[in-house]
Design a protein around this motif. Structure first.
Motif, PDB file in Angstrom:
ATOM      1  N   GLU A  85       2.983  53.259  33.847  1.00 40.35           N
ATOM      2  CA  GLU A  85       2.886  54.658  34.146  1.00 40.35           C
ATOM      3  C   GLU A  85       3.532  55.149  35.276  1.00 40.35           C
ATOM      4  N   ILE A  86       3.996  53.799  36.208  1.00 42.42           N
ATOM      5  CA  ILE A  86       4.614  54.563  37.568  1.00 42.42           C
ATOM      6  C   ILE A  86       6.256  54.751  36.893  1.00 42.42           C
ATOM      7  N   VAL A  88       7.317  55.744  33.800  1.00 43.44           N
ATOM      8  CA  VAL A  88       7.066  56.744  33.318  1.00 43.44           C
ATOM      9  C   VAL A  88       7.548  58.493  33.941  1.00 43.44           C
ATOM     10  N   VAL A  89       6.439  57.955  35.393  1.00 37.60           N
ATOM     11  CA  VAL A  89       6.377  59.306  36.206  1.00 37.60           C
ATOM     12  C   VAL A  89       6.965  59.328  37.177  1.00 37.60           C
TER      13      VAL A  89
ATOM     14  N   ILE B 132       1.095  57.210  28.554  1.00 40.26           N
ATOM     15  CA  ILE B 132       2.289  56.953  29.040  1.00 40.26           C
ATOM     16  C   ILE B 132       3.111  57.603  27.845  1.00 40.26           C
ATOM     17  N   ILE B 135       3.561  61.832  27.985  1.00 42.18           N
ATOM     18  CA  ILE B 135       4.597  61.901  28.980  1.00 42.18           C
ATOM     19  C   ILE B 135       5.974  61.537  28.280  1.00 42.18           C
ATOM     20  N   ALA B 150       4.244  68.246  33.633  1.00 47.20           N
ATOM     21  CA  ALA B 150       4.920  66.918  33.661  1.00 47.20           C
ATOM     22  C   ALA B 150       3.825  66.090  34.454  1.00 47.20           C
ATOM     23  N   PHE B 151       5.157  65.968  35.828  1.00 49.80           N
ATOM     24  CA  PHE B 151       4.315  65.280  36.959  1.00 49.80           C
ATOM     25  C   PHE B 151       3.151  65.498  36.898  1.00 49.80           C
ATOM     26  N   GLY B 154       1.133  62.979  35.340  1.00 50.75           N
ATOM     27  CA  GLY B 154       1.208  61.581  35.243  1.00 50.75           C
ATOM     28  C   GLY B 154       0.807  61.193  36.732  1.00 50.75           C
ATOM     29  N   LEU B 157      -3.157  60.974  35.342  1.00 47.66           N
ATOM     30  CA  LEU B 157      -3.196  59.669  34.563  1.00 47.66           C
ATOM     31  C   LEU B 157      -2.991  58.625  35.117  1.00 47.66           C
ATOM     32  N   MET B 158      -2.618  58.469  36.236  1.00 48.85           N
ATOM     33  CA  MET B 158      -2.370  56.909  37.167  1.00 48.85           C
ATOM     34  C   MET B 158      -3.795  57.055  38.035  1.00 48.85           C
TER      35      MET B 158
END
Lengths: 231, 250, 73, 290
Positions: A85-86, A88-89, B132, B135, B150-151, B154, B157-158
């Motif tokens: 996740e990190i 992709v972000v 994931i 994104i 999207a950020f 994200g 999401l995290m």
């Protein structure tokens, strides 16, 4: 004792470990709240991504608090997911920055990211013999934890001082060995599922496989910091 | 002392292993009540993926959609600007489209995992994988607004991986199992309810469901219809599955 | 739409209706029946619609032509 | 529950055709009642069906900008999914969750239909489809609330429960209201029909003509019928069992829907979301009180 705990927790587990569970959960909650507060207060987007790691640690804490071998097995996928996740972000963040600057008229090709290895004095001045001790201790521990400890030993070896003896090619071959060890680990699991009578063999296969695999994979991270390997 | 415990454990294990199919046939009442007849299951000791009419329908839908979305070309967008007397036709670049197509297929595969798995930890993993890949679908777009949204997604999401995995871990600590078939027969208690709520919050965040839809509405302004449609599909499928899962746990 | 397209549509309309006809005459299991209905009813509706559309269009053209002949434009 | 191994295809096909014709007539009636309330003569009741058939012989034009296999396939998917719902619901009495899935896929299809053509109007409609999914998600909590009451989600089981314990409408009135709002939001000209609002030309359907529009209308008719059927079965299953009773009940509900649609304006997108959330929360409150 609570009948529910009686049903789930085996009798061999001492009471003190059972009592630790709520403490671990509370610590996890405190960690999570700290991380979330940080995210609220942080202004920069990059800062936010870094602080979210704290929240992820809270997640790992809750999983680890279960304290069984199953929990140990669950930490790895959790960690991998949070890392993915990190990645992709951060990719989104980079892409947004490039787009924003190219909209302003800058040439996006000039915005190359530079590789900046961390320079820590502690690592440079550490005793190389610690790596031997750590690797030995990891080998005794075995399993995932042992692999992590031994991998830390290899990391120290790669970071500290000059490399003697082992060439670049040697470490390249280690990648292959770690792959083979991983297959051994998988085969051990498969054997366990197919024929539970052979549990001891399966245990040794997977235990040995994971220690080699994790140690080497972790150790290979150290290669990233070596200038002579990055050409 | 240790030896005795070991033998007891092995006995129990052996018993469960031998009677597993029996347990699954008789005791899966909760799952049967929700999904209909269990058509088949694959006993992997504790992790038991099962097939019901519900999961069959979901898998069929997801496979069909994934195939059609993967073979579709992205649409053209006609764009007019002020002070310009032309209508431009814009579409997704080929290189970008290839990457996004790959992410779409990945999302479809992850969704199949979400709807078929019989283990809540795997469910959590697959749900985060869909997040994931969602994104990833938006990572290559060259539009600041979309990337901003999207950020934000994200970040959600995290953060939401905490309740998702935390809920699973709470249920594991409380019941000692992750298998849905076993959990379906256990009586619910306060801690399981907390775990369920956390699981719901986590899945809602990871799938960009109800309260987090705002970012999604911003995100779907991007070009590339087939890829964007996959995101909507994934979040609704995750939602359909989470209803089933929460009802089984309860 | 060209002539080849019309022929293709006709063939597809027939092909996609075959499973439905098969299902009517044979006693198939439930799962197969559901699959046939769910997959082939929409597709055959679509292609039959295309064939109908082509026919209606041809008819219209013919009427126009007749009009021209008889009213003497 | 018992799934028969062999099931006649003709029987199911006839059921689908009946659902199509009866659903079309209901939508025609809906328009007629609306027109009468507004003081117009209105179209004949068969108009909606004729409208659907008319599109089958109109020329199909696919926009140059559309994303190709998707443009056609997604419309067919909308049909397929409601055919599945009609088989699972009235014929097999299967899981209500499958119908919820069909509803979700309907939302996805609306979104895809809007996106695939590349037109800005349809794009706007599809954006609203995603937004309106926000509102309908809490309403899909209805199955959960019904499950807590009846301990089953199989439609057969729900009917049996109601035959023994009386209809769910009297036990969970607010949940029934939430489900009614769900049905209302899928009715044409409804206050919550923001996806095909006339302020954005025709919403996601703007670019669809000819055969493909006919197929789409067929899907919408089936959707309307299936949702009405589900509403009646879940909340009045104890009272209404015979097909004729179903027809009467559906007609009654359609008239009520027509009254609501005729007398209320279309609300703004965010208000639509908010109002539906309120109904969902009311449903939860209903369960908490009992």
């Amino acid at each position: 004792m609570d009948p529910m705990i009686d049903a789930v927790v085996p009798a061999v587990v001492p009471q003190i470990f059972i009592n630790m569970y709520p403490v671990a959960i509370i610590i996890a909650i405190i960690t999570a709240v700290t991380g979330l507060l940080g995210i609220i207060l942080a202004k920069s987007d990059f800062q936010k991504i870094l602080l979210i790691q704290v929240v992820t640690y809270a997640m790992l804490l809750i999983v680890a608090a279960v304290g069984t071998d199953l929990a140990e097995a669950l930490i790895l996928p959790g960690l991998v997911v949070s890392l993915a996740e990190i990645l992709v972000v951060s990719e989104i963040l980079i892409s947004r920055e490039v787009t924003r600057r190219s909209e302003k008229g800058e040439d996006p090709r000039k915005l190359k990211l530079k590789f900046n290895p961390i320079k820590m004095e502690v690592i440079k001045t550490a005793l190389p013999v610690t790596s031997v001790v750590t690797v030995l201790y990891g080998a005794i521990l075995t399993g995932f934890t042992g692999g992590a400890v031994a991998g830390a030993g290899i990391l120290i070896y790669l970071f500290v001082g000059k490399l003697r003896g082992f060439s670049h090619n040697f470490w390249e071959e280690m990648v292959g060995i770690s792959g083979v060890a991983w297959v051994l680990w998988l085969l051990g699991f498969l054997l366990y599922f197919l024929n539970p009578q052979l549990w001891l063999v399966a245990l040794f296969m997977s235990g040995g496989g994971i220690v080699i695999k994790v140690a080497l994979k972790l150790g290979l991270l150290g290669m990233l910091g070596r200038e002579e390997f990055n050409n | 002392m240790e030896e005795r415990n070991l033998t007891i454990d092995l006995d129990l294990f052996d018993n469960i292993y031998r009677n597993l199919s029996v347990i699954w046939c008789i005791k899966m009442n909760d799952i049967v009540d929700i999904n209909g007849l269990i058509i088949g299951h694959f006993p992997f000791v504790d992790i038991v993926p099962y097939i019901t009419p519900f999961s069959l329908a979901l898998v069929a839908t997801i496979v069909t959609f994934t195939v059609f979305l993967a073979i579709s070309n992205p649409e053209y967008r006609s764009i007019t600007r002020f002070k310009e007397d032309v209508v431009r036709k814009e579409t997704v670049e080929k290189k970008e489209a290839r990457f996004r197509r790959f992410m779409t297929i990945l999302c479809g595969v992850a969704l199949i995992g979400v709807v078929t798995t019989g283990d809540i930890f795997n469910f959590a993993l697959f749900v985060s994988l869909t997040g994931i890949s969602n994104i990833g679908i938006f990572a290559g777009i060259k539009d600041t607004h979309v990337l901003d949204a999207a950020f934000q997604y994200g970040l959600v999401l995290m953060i939401c991986s905490l309740p998702l995995f935390g809920g699973v871990a709470l249920i594991l600590a409380n019941t000692g199992t992750l298998s849905l078939g076993v959990l379906g027969n256990l009586p619910s208690n306060q801690i399981i309810n907390v775990g369920r709520t956390l699981l719901l919050i986590g899945a809602v965040g990871e799938g960009a469901l109800a309260p987090f839809f705002a970012t999604k509405v911003e995100m779907i302004r991007a070009k590339g219809a087939p890829f964007i449609n996959m995101m909507h599909l994934s979040s609704l499928m995750v939602f359909t599955r989470i209803i089933e899962l929460l009802l089984i746990l309860g | 739409m060209g002539k080849e397209n019309e022929i293709k549509n006709k063939i597809l309309a027939i092909v996609t209706s075959i499973p439905l006809l098969l299902g009517i005459f044979l006693n198939l299991p439930l799962a197969v029946t559901i699959a046939i209905l769910v997959v082939f009813v929409p597709i055959s509706t679509y292609y039959v619609g295309l064939v109908l559309m082509a026919r209606a269009k041809n008819k219209e053209d013919e009427e126009k032509r007749k009009k021209i002949t008889f009213t003497g434009y | 529950m018992y799934y028969p191994v062999n099931f006649n295809l003709i029987y199911i096909l006839l059921e689908i055709i009946t659902a199509f014709i009866f659903g079309g007539l209901l939508l025609g009636l809906h328009r007629k009642v609306m027109a009468r309330i507004q003081g117009r003569p209105g179209p004949p009741i068969v108009q909606h069906l004729l409208h659907t058939f008319k599109f089958y012989i109109k020329e199909l034009s696919i926009p140059n900008t559309s994303s190709m296999p998707l443009y056609v396939a997604i419309v067919l998917a909308m049909d397929a999914v409601w055919i599945l719902a009609l088989i699972v619901g009235p014929i097999l009495g299967g899981s209500f969750l499958i119908i919820i899935m069909c509803y979700a896929v309907h939302k996805v299809a609306e979104h895809g239909i809007g996106l695939a053509s590349g037109s800005p109007y349809t794009k706007l409609g599809s954006t609203r489809a995603v937004l309106s999914a926000t509102a309908e998600m809490p309403l899909i909590a209805v199955p959960a609330l019904v499950f807590f009451k009846t301990d089953t989600l199989l439609l057969d089981g729900i009917i049996n429960y109601q035959i023994v314990n009386g209809s769910l409408f009297t036990q969970l009135p607010l949940v029934a209201l939430a489900m009614f709002v769900l049905v209302l939001s899928k009715t044409p000209y409804s206050p919550f029909g923001i996806v095909w609002g006339k302020d954005i030309v025709s919403g996601y359907k703007t670019e669809h003509f000819g055969v493909i529009r006919g197929v789409m209308m067929m899907g919408e008719i089936l959707a309307f019928f299936a949702l009405l059927w589900c509403f009646i079965t879940i909340f009045f299953g104890g009272i209404i069992t015979a097909p004729l009773a179903y027809m009467v009940a559906m007609t009654g509900i359609t008239v009520i829907l027509a009254f609501i649609c005729a007398l209320t304006p279309m609300v703004a997108p965010y208000h639509a979301v908010m109002i539906q959330w309120i109904f969902a929360i009311l449903a939860v409150v209903n369960v908490l009180l009992i």
